[in-house]
Design an enzyme around this catalytic site. Structure first.
Site, mmCIF file in Angstrom:
data_model
loop_
_atom_site.group_PDB
_atom_site.id
_atom_site.type_symbol
_atom_site.label_atom_id
_atom_site.label_comp_id
_atom_site.label_asym_id
_atom_site.label_seq_id
_atom_site.Cartn_x
_atom_site.Cartn_y
_atom_site.Cartn_z
ATOM 1 N N TRP A 1 -16.752 8.347 -1.160
ATOM 2 C CA TRP A 1 -16.420 7.373 -2.204
ATOM 3 C C TRP A 1 -16.462 5.962 -1.619
ATOM 4 C CZ3 TRP A 1 -15.529 12.193 -3.709
ATOM 5 C CH2 TRP A 1 -15.471 12.480 -5.084
ATOM 6 N N ASP B 32 -8.323 4.667 -12.600
ATOM 7 C CA ASP B 32 -9.030 5.362 -13.672
ATOM 8 C C ASP B 32 -8.342 5.343 -15.034
ATOM 9 O OD1 ASP B 32 -10.313 5.941 -11.319
ATOM 10 O OD2 ASP B 32 -10.449 8.090 -11.652
ATOM 11 N N ARG C 237 -2.954 14.368 -13.547
ATOM 12 C CA ARG C 237 -4.359 13.970 -13.657
ATOM 13 C C ARG C 237 -4.658 13.483 -15.078
ATOM 14 N NH1 ARG C 237 -7.412 13.105 -9.516
ATOM 15 N NH2 ARG C 237 -9.231 13.809 -10.666
ATOM 16 N N TRP D 220 -2.461 6.717 -12.493
ATOM 17 C CA TRP D 220 -2.316 5.261 -12.455
ATOM 18 C C TRP D 220 -1.392 4.743 -13.554
ATOM 19 C CZ3 TRP D 220 -3.725 2.507 -8.376
ATOM 20 C CH2 TRP D 220 -4.658 3.054 -7.497
ATOM 21 N N GLU E 143 -1.701 11.511 -2.015
ATOM 22 C CA GLU E 143 -2.550 10.575 -2.740
ATOM 23 C C GLU E 143 -1.721 9.413 -3.298
ATOM 24 O OE1 GLU E 143 -6.194 11.047 -6.009
ATOM 25 O OE2 GLU E 143 -4.810 12.703 -5.652
#
Length: 448
Positions: A53, A190, A223, A373, A416
């Site tokens: 990435w 995202d 997610r 996020w 993460e």
């Protein structure tokens, strides 16, 4: 016999990070970076993210430069090998043997069929925030003699200039001097609330069957939803089917993001340093950084006390406070620096004893400290804020964030992202930029 503070499998007991100190955190960070190394580059995480990435690699390289500037340079070399003829650095460079392990993969993009895309590797057509020149300059600073011996800056300067030219021309869809993102994935944040309004007008009837390999590695509650993925794929399909040409007049997602454009300005400043090292004129890069910084002022929202995103399709501002809107603190002589610092320390973000910077306004009704996020704290964002605070003269606050980045990374197996107040881990573990930036913080160096 275990190292003090560790478990039988080499993990760290909660609360042990302060006891074992920086050396132990650095050693564990390095072990993760070694485990996630794939001959030419580092994957963000072995299961959930099996490819390379773009902005991940830049953050990873910053940490790697503390361990091996040569390895950090290889990381960037691998990324530049996927650069398109128009200058773009793609969001993802795909591992051809892992196509079924991430969606959308190489078989979705079929980039080698798109004019201007490289033929020797398959990539995504989208991009990510431009932190690359910043990383290249920091790699050089870590070992200037090795950098000069390998002609590291000479090899990469023109590639970085070409990348910035792409963003400043084809991506200035609003004519404001700011680059547009054309997909939430390009922001790096995202499912941020910044994109909620525009996403309402994006169709969700994509042609692609939605395979979700990500849910094999992370809980669905952490997610983006299936509905969001349908919209993500619809936009990616449309962008791909227009050969990623940035000329689709009716494309519905054109957003000016303060995070993306701040990093473009920071990287222009890094290019000025690189140009100076190479005996070239730094003037054009300094001027471009000033232009971007001036254009960013149109994204400041006084009642939020921070910057926000603008929808280029209709000119409206998004009235939501996110960590994206605090990142302009990286820029010196920022007109609203005091207001941003007040917002950062207030109840929207670091108030109420937060350990790291929440990704979204903690006072908002839809704040969720566990959902991607939409509330959790991310290590790269908190690290950038710590850099900004150091530059702004708030050294004690910067040290507080650095220490928590290292401590929580070690305590929670390098996750993460985390709950901003409890430090509870979310997302995947053994995450590369978490390890890289934990390693960076153990050196207590204020970034240049």
């Amino acid at each position: 016999m275990n190292t003090p503070g560790t478990t039988d499998d080499g993990g760290m007991h909660p609360g042990a990070a302060a006891e074992v100190g920086a050396a132990q955190i650095a050693a564990r960070s390095i072990a993760i970076l070694e485990a996630n190394w794939r001959k030419t580059h580092t994957v963000p995480a072995g299961g959930l993210y099996p490819h390379q990435w773009s902005w991940d690699s830049a953050f990873i390289a910053i940490g790697l430069s503390r361990m091996s500037p040569r390895r950090a340079g290889q990381e960037m070399d691998a990324l530049f090998a996927g650069q398109w003829d128009d200058g773009r650095l793609p969001q993802i460079i795909f591992d051809p043997y892992r196509d079924k392990d991430y969606a959308p993969g190489a078989s979705f993009w079929q980039s080698s069929r798109i004019p201007g895309a490289p033929r020797h590797v398959e990539t995504a057509g989208l991009v990510q925030p431009p932190n690359h020149a910043w990383a290249v300059w920091k790699i050089h600073q870590a070992d200037p003699a090795e950098s000069r011996r390998r002609s590291f800056l000479e090899r990469n300067y023109s590639k970085l200039v070409h990348w910035h030219e792409y963003l400043s021309t084809r991506r200035d869809r609003g004519g404001s001097g700011l680059a547009c993102i054309v997909h939430p994935w390009e922001s790096g944040t995202d499912n941020s609330p910044l994109w909620d309004t525009v996403m309402k007008r994006v169709p969700g009837n994509c042609k692609t069957v939605l395979n979700r390999p990500d849910l094999q590695h992370a809980d669905a509650g952490e997610r983006p939803s299936q509905k969001e993925y349908g919209k993500y794929f619809w936009m990616a399909e449309r962008y791909r089917d227009h050969n990623c040409d940035d000329a689709d007049p009716d494309y519905p997602f054109l957003m000016e993001d303060p995070l993306f454009n701040t990093l473009l300005a920071v990287s222009e400043l890094a290019l000025a340093e690189i140009a100076g090292e190479l005996g070239l004129s730094a003037g054009p890069h300094l001027e471009r950084a000033r232009e971007i910084s001036a254009a960013l002022e149109a994204l400041y929202v006084p009642d939020l006390g921070c910057y926000s995103a603008r929808d280029v399709t209709d000119g409206t501002m998004v009235h939501k406070a996110t960590v994206n809107g605090l990142i302009p603190l990286l820029l010196t002589d920022l007109p609203h620096a005091d207001a941003l610092l007040e917002t950062l320390y207030g109840p929207r973000f670091m108030g109420n004893d937060a350990l790291m910077v929440p990704s979204y306004d903690a006072t908002a009704e839809d704040h969720n400290p566990a959902l991607y996020w939409r509330g959790p704290a991310w290590f790269n964002m908190s690290w950038m804020v710590s850099v900004a605070l150091e530059q702004q003269g708030h050294s004690e606050k910067a040290a507080f964030l650095r220490n928590n980045i290292a401590r929580l990374a070690a305590e929670q197996d390098f996750p993460e992202y985390v709950d901003p107040w409890t430090g509870a881990a979310h997302g995947t573990r053994s995450f590369s930029w978490t390890a890289a930036l934990a390693l960076e913080t153990t050196y207590h160096g204020s970034p240049s």
